[in-house]
Enzyme design. Structure first.
Site, PDB file in Angstrom:
ATOM      1  N   GLY A 295       8.451  46.060 102.934  1.00 18.35           N
ATOM      2  CA  GLY A 295       8.823  46.639 101.658  1.00 18.35           C
ATOM      3  C   GLY A 295       9.231  48.105 101.756  1.00 18.35           C
ATOM      4  N   SER A 296       8.917  48.861 100.707  1.00 23.12           N
ATOM      5  CA  SER A 296       9.492  50.197 100.531  1.00 23.12           C
ATOM      6  C   SER A 296       9.011  51.251 101.517  1.00 23.12           C
ATOM      7  CB  SER A 296       9.229  50.683  99.102  1.00 23.12           C
ATOM      8  OG  SER A 296       9.967  49.908  98.179  1.00 23.12           O
ATOM      9  N   VAL A 297       7.990  50.974 102.333  1.00 29.28           N
ATOM     10  CA  VAL A 297       7.665  51.953 103.375  1.00 29.28           C
ATOM     11  C   VAL A 297       8.856  52.116 104.320  1.00 29.28           C
ATOM     12  CG1 VAL A 297       5.173  51.564 103.266  1.00 29.28           C
ATOM     13  CG2 VAL A 297       6.560  50.223 104.862  1.00 29.28           C
TER      14      VAL A 297
END
Length: 583
Positions: A295-297
């Protein structure tokens, strides 16, 4: 001629005896007469007789030894039963943490064996052993006792009391072999790092397997992990699993300067001292073997690549309206309502802005830099349980480039994310993760991944995510935490699930002079009243990471201080402000 002897005078009480006419005794001699003399002579005779008997016995034994040595009986030699050769005893070396605390060692034990060639009444022997060793199977033991083999194991690692009881049975065919039992003093705390050995003390997982030959040769292994830090991380993760009703969790703490892994936790775990705890789920290493869409990491890497490309500046702005590519439309969870700068895209975690940046620098450049961060190949960590990333093959299409920019369409391990992030923030040098302790100043040279300028800008941007964005709950006063949240929908039965997510927080501290990266992942956490029923990373993974940092920073010698990024900085402070305002 008859000689009459003069009778000795009778002794009558009260009458004095006349003087003894015998000549006086010589000084120093004692004359023994009568009963005493008889007893003395008897004792001398018996002693002489006993000495003679012992002499004869000694001579007969000596003669027999000579006879056996020089004139052996061929029939007796043929019938002799040779003693079984016992396996050579091994001495497996210890495994310790970076401070010398024991993680794996040996205890001396004994193993019970039998010479099945000379066993009488195997059924009775098996039943008697069952009374002493309840774990053994009688039928199987009888089978072994009837095998006719010179050496068969019956039971391993007997206690002293059990060994004494077996000895009391008086069965000549039973014997004991010196052995060693591998024990793990910290229980399951380092189970996924240290691993375990099998019944023959051979490594079958973790460090035990990777360094099996070295340990068997008596060479100890000193790891980079820290018992204190591991304990603290474990407790925080256990609390978060209970609080957010998660299915599991993983965490990695890594030294950004050396690549050393200070802590690696995967839950659920197992106790290598207790085989009954070793279920498939418990033995699966979520931190290194599991690969996930994170995801957004991943926007940390995407933003670093964008700044490194030379095509995108910190002040560049991008349209954040829904982005349509082929038959797909990319949306944001929270719309920014208009063009956004690079800092705003990262702080507000815009999928659309990230995708537009990635499309600008292109798939080939994106793939090359992901490789620099170690995200396209398996980690070099020194345990067998390392997963290979799932990376799109061939030339990447626009939709692939776009989804990879925000951590979908590519699956990597949490360890890979932590190691790649270390390269982003440590000045731009990639060093592979390691579980082996380094001497101070003895780190691997590393390979340049991004420029020092890009690294500095990323630290400032990630700090802003914590002070102004979704990572607020990870902040710890005095320790200047920087980071990025990430919430990815899990794939269930081939489809993305709206109700099961992988929630992560990638943290760095201190942001102004990074020492450690922290990656925390919660598997399928649930929304609870205190999170307003949200299950996204800002509500669970971020506060979990904050608790980890608050617990371990003092142990690692990181002193709290004021945040220089919050103070005026003539070099980059105004640039950040201008970028945020769109100037």
């Amino acid at each position: 001629m008859i000689i009459r002897r003069k009778a000795a005078p009778a002794i009558v009480p009260g009458i004095d005896l006349p003087p003894d006419p015998s000549p006086p005794a010589r000084p120093g001699l004692v004359r023994v007469e009568g009963t005493a003399k008889t007893a003395l002579e008897t004792g001398r005779n018996r002693l002489a007789f006993a000495g003679g008997v012992f002499l004869l016995l000694f001579l007969s034994v000596a003669v027999r030894l000579v006879d056996v040595a020089f004139h052996p009986n061929a029939d007796q030699v043929a019938r002799a039963v040779p003693q079984p050769e016992l396996p050579m005893k091994t001495v497996r070396a210890d495994i310790t943490d970076r401070n010398g605390m024991l993680l794996a060692t040996n205890l001396p034990t004994v193993n019970l064996y039998a010479d099945a060639r000379i066993v009488r009444e195997p059924e009775k022997v098996a039943r008697d052993l069952k009374e002493i060793l309840p774990e053994i199977d009688v039928a199987r033991t009888v089978e072994r006792l009837k095998s006719g083999q010179a050496f068969v194991y019956l039971h391993r690692h007997l206690t002293p009391a059990q060994q004494f009881a077996v000895n009391r049975l008086g069965v000549p065919a039973l014997g004991f072999e010196d052995g060693e039992l591998r024990v793990y003093p910290q229980g399951g705390l380092f189970a996924h790092v240290v691993g375990k050995t099998d019944i023959d003390n051979r490594g079958i997982s973790g460090i035990e397997k990777r360094f099996d030959d070295q340990l068997k040769d008596g060479q100890a292994v000193r790891l980079s992990v820290d018992l204190r830090v591991q304990t603290a991380v474990m407790r925080v993760l256990q609390d978060s699993i209970a609080t957010f009703k998660a299915e599991g969790a993983a965490a990695v703490v890594q030294d950004v300067r050396t690549g050393e892994v200070i802590s690696l936790v995967s839950l659920p775990d197992f106790d290598p001292n207790r085989p009954e705890t070793m279920t498939d789920d418990a033995m699966f290493n979520r931190a290194t073997l599991g690969v996930y869409e994170m995801g957004s990491v991943f926007k940390v890497f995407n933003t670093a690549i964008a700044l490194e490309s030379g095509k995108i500046q910190i002040s560049s702005r991008y349209d954040t309206s829904p982005l349509k590519i082929a038959n797909y439309t990319i949306h944001d969870l929270h719309s920014l309502k208009g063009p956004a700068s690079v800092p705003e895209i990262l702080i507000n975690s815009s999928n659309i802005g990230s995708a537009r940046m990635a499309l600008e620098f292109g798939g080939e450049f994106q793939h090359a830099y992901l490789d620099r961060f170690g995200l396209t190949r398996a980690s070099e960590l020194e345990i067998p349980e390392v997963g290979s990333p799932q990376v799109p093959s061939g030339n990447w299409s626009n939709i692939t480039v776009a989804t990879v920019s925000f951590g979908h369409g590519i699956s990597v391990s949490p360890l890979q994310v932590a190691t790649g992030a270390s390269a982003v923030v440590n000045g731009g040098v990639f060093r592979p993760a390691t579980l082996l302790a380094h001497a101070p100043g003895d780190a691997a040279p590393g390979v340049r991944a991004v420029s020092e300028r890009t690294s500095l800008m990323m630290r400032r941007l990630m700090r802003m995510v914590v002070t102004e964005g979704s990572g607020r709950k990870a902040d710890v006063p005095g320790y200047r935490v920087a980071g990025k949240t990430g919430t990815a929908e899990k794939v269930v039965n081939g489809r993305y699930s709206k109700h099961q997510v992988l929630s992560s927080f990638l943290g760095v501290f201190p942001a102004d002079n990074p020492r450690y990266t922290v990656l925390v992942t919660l598997d399928a956490p649930k929304g609870i009243p205190s999170t307003y029923n949200f299950a996204t990373a800002g509500w669970n993974a971020a506060p979990t990471a904050g608790k980890v940092i608050a617990a371990i920073a003092p142990m690692l010698g990181v002193e709290p201080a004021a945040d220089p990024f919050q103070q005026a900085d003539p070099k980059s402070g105004p640039l950040m402000v201008a970028a945020m305002k769109g100037n």
